[in-house]
Design an enzyme around this catalytic site. Structure first.
Site, PDB file in Angstrom:
ATOM      1  N   LYS A   1      69.599 -11.342 -25.475  1.00 13.55           N
ATOM      2  CA  LYS A   1      70.855 -10.817 -24.955  1.00 13.55           C
ATOM      3  C   LYS A   1      71.190  -9.479 -25.627  1.00 13.55           C
ATOM      4  CE  LYS A   1      72.898 -15.219 -25.068  1.00 13.55           C
ATOM      5  NZ  LYS A   1      73.880 -16.274 -24.663  1.00 13.55           N
TER       6      LYS A   1
ATOM      7  N   ASN B   1      75.395 -14.954 -29.678  1.00 13.76           N
ATOM      8  CA  ASN B   1      74.364 -15.876 -30.181  1.00 13.76           C
ATOM      9  C   ASN B   1      72.939 -15.500 -29.768  1.00 13.76           C
ATOM     10  OD1 ASN B   1      74.496 -16.643 -27.539  1.00 13.76           O
ATOM     11  ND2 ASN B   1      75.008 -18.796 -27.929  1.00 13.76           N
TER      12      ASN B   1
ATOM     13  N   GLU C   1      66.534 -19.925 -12.664  1.00 16.76           N
ATOM     14  CA  GLU C   1      66.818 -18.713 -13.440  1.00 16.76           C
ATOM     15  C   GLU C   1      65.660 -17.714 -13.370  1.00 16.76           C
ATOM     16  OE1 GLU C   1      67.696 -20.313 -17.289  1.00 16.76           O
ATOM     17  OE2 GLU C   1      69.608 -21.168 -16.623  1.00 16.76           O
TER      18      GLU C   1
HETATM   19  P1  IDP Z   1      73.351 -22.280 -24.326  1.00 12.06           P
HETATM   20  O1  IDP Z   1      73.190 -20.772 -24.319  1.00 12.06           O
HETATM   21  O2  IDP Z   1      73.007 -22.853 -25.673  1.00 12.06           O
HETATM   22  O3  IDP Z   1      72.620 -22.954 -23.198  1.00 12.06           O
HETATM   23  P2  IDP Z   1      75.800 -22.803 -22.838  1.00 12.06           P
HETATM   24  O4  IDP Z   1      76.737 -23.933 -23.116  1.00 12.06           O
HETATM   25  O5  IDP Z   1      74.968 -22.882 -21.610  1.00 12.06           O
HETATM   26  O6  IDP Z   1      74.899 -22.592 -24.140  1.00 12.06           O
HETATM   27  O7  IDP Z   1      76.687 -21.482 -22.803  1.00 12.06           O
HETATM   28  C1  IDP Z   1      76.134 -20.268 -22.317  1.00 12.06           C
HETATM   29  C2  IDP Z   1      76.545 -19.139 -23.216  1.00 12.06           C
HETATM   30  O8  IDP Z   1      77.967 -18.961 -23.101  1.00 12.06           O
HETATM   31  C3  IDP Z   1      76.329 -19.376 -24.713  1.00 12.06           C
HETATM   32  O9  IDP Z   1      75.022 -19.098 -25.130  1.00 12.06           O
HETATM   33  C4  IDP Z   1      77.330 -18.417 -25.317  1.00 12.06           C
HETATM   34  O10 IDP Z   1      76.838 -17.075 -25.263  1.00 12.06           O
HETATM   35  C5  IDP Z   1      78.496 -18.526 -24.334  1.00 12.06           C
HETATM   36  N1  IDP Z   1      79.481 -19.523 -24.761  1.00 12.06           N
HETATM   37  C6  IDP Z   1      79.437 -20.866 -24.612  1.00 12.06           C
HETATM   38  N2  IDP Z   1      80.525 -21.469 -25.115  1.00 12.06           N
HETATM   39  C7  IDP Z   1      81.309 -20.455 -25.568  1.00 12.06           C
HETATM   40  C8  IDP Z   1      82.590 -20.420 -26.203  1.00 12.06           C
HETATM   41  O11 IDP Z   1      83.244 -21.440 -26.440  1.00 12.06           O
HETATM   42  N3  IDP Z   1      83.060 -19.183 -26.532  1.00 12.06           N
HETATM   43  C9  IDP Z   1      82.376 -18.025 -26.290  1.00 12.06           C
HETATM   44  N4  IDP Z   1      81.174 -18.026 -25.692  1.00 12.06           N
HETATM   45  C10 IDP Z   1      80.641 -19.214 -25.341  1.00 12.06           C
END
Ligand code: IDP
Ligand code: MG
Length: 152
Positions: free
Chosen positions: A11, A114, A128
């Site tokens: 990212k 992240n 995807e």
């Molecule tokens: P993942 O990337 O581990 O699959 P997902 O739950 O699919 O996690 O969430 C997608 C992305 O959304 C995360 O990687 C992160 O960048 C963002 N994200 C998820 N939850 C939050 C949050 O509570 N606050 C801010 N960003 C979030």
């Protein structure tokens, strides 16, 4: 053992911080192979399509801004059970919970930055990959991998 393809995104923060090589190395050293790789400046439509499952959540607008804020690198990574294996190399969504030794556990601090995306199931991977790559842009090494990997 199943040879799978998974979609990985380095990212915007990963590219901006110069961590693409480090991230690729993590997957390569584990024996996964790169079947496709491309640098993108992401438009809003593609970002929203990719993260459609999160539409409506409070963090969705911020997530779309994050993905479209600067160039990203998209990859198709291939190997035995690559979907689950790459997710474990990436670590938990919230870097605070990600194990040291995982990408997020070693290089990230907050859930909003992240570094990496990895598909969460073979079905998600299929959906995807089609958002980011044309079929003729993917060079599968499935047959080499099957010959090389021995399952027990
Ligand atoms: P993942 O990337 O581990 O699959 P997902 O739950 O699919 O996690 O969430 C997608 C992305 O959304 C995360 O990687 C992160 O960048 C963002 N994200 C998820 N939850 C939050 C949050 O509570 N606050 C801010 N960003 C979030
Ligand atoms: Mg996810």
């Amino acid at each position: 053992m199943a040879i799978e393809q998974t979609l990985i995104l380095c990212k915007a923060d990963a590219v901006a911080r110069g961590l693409v090589g480090e991230i690729l190395t993590r997957f390569e050293r584990r024996g996964y192979t790169i079947a496709a790789m491309k640098l993108f400046t992401v438009d809003e439509a593609r970002a929203k399509k990719h993260y459609a499952e999160h539409d409506g959540k409070p963090f969705f607008p911020g997530l779309i801004s994050y993905l479209t804020s600067a160039p990203i690198v998209a990859l198709v990574v291939e190997g035995s059970d690559a979907v689950e294996g790459c997710r474990s190399s990436i670590g938990a969504t919230n870097p605070i919970k990600a194990a040291p030794g995982s990408i997020r556990g070693d290089f990230a601090q907050t859930i909003g930055r992240n570094l990496v995306h990895g598909s969460d199931s073979p079905e998600s991977a299929k959906r995807e990959i089609a958002i980011w790559f044309q079929p003729n842009e993917i060079a599968s090494r499935k047959h080499d991998l099957e010959a090389w990997l021995v399952s027990t």
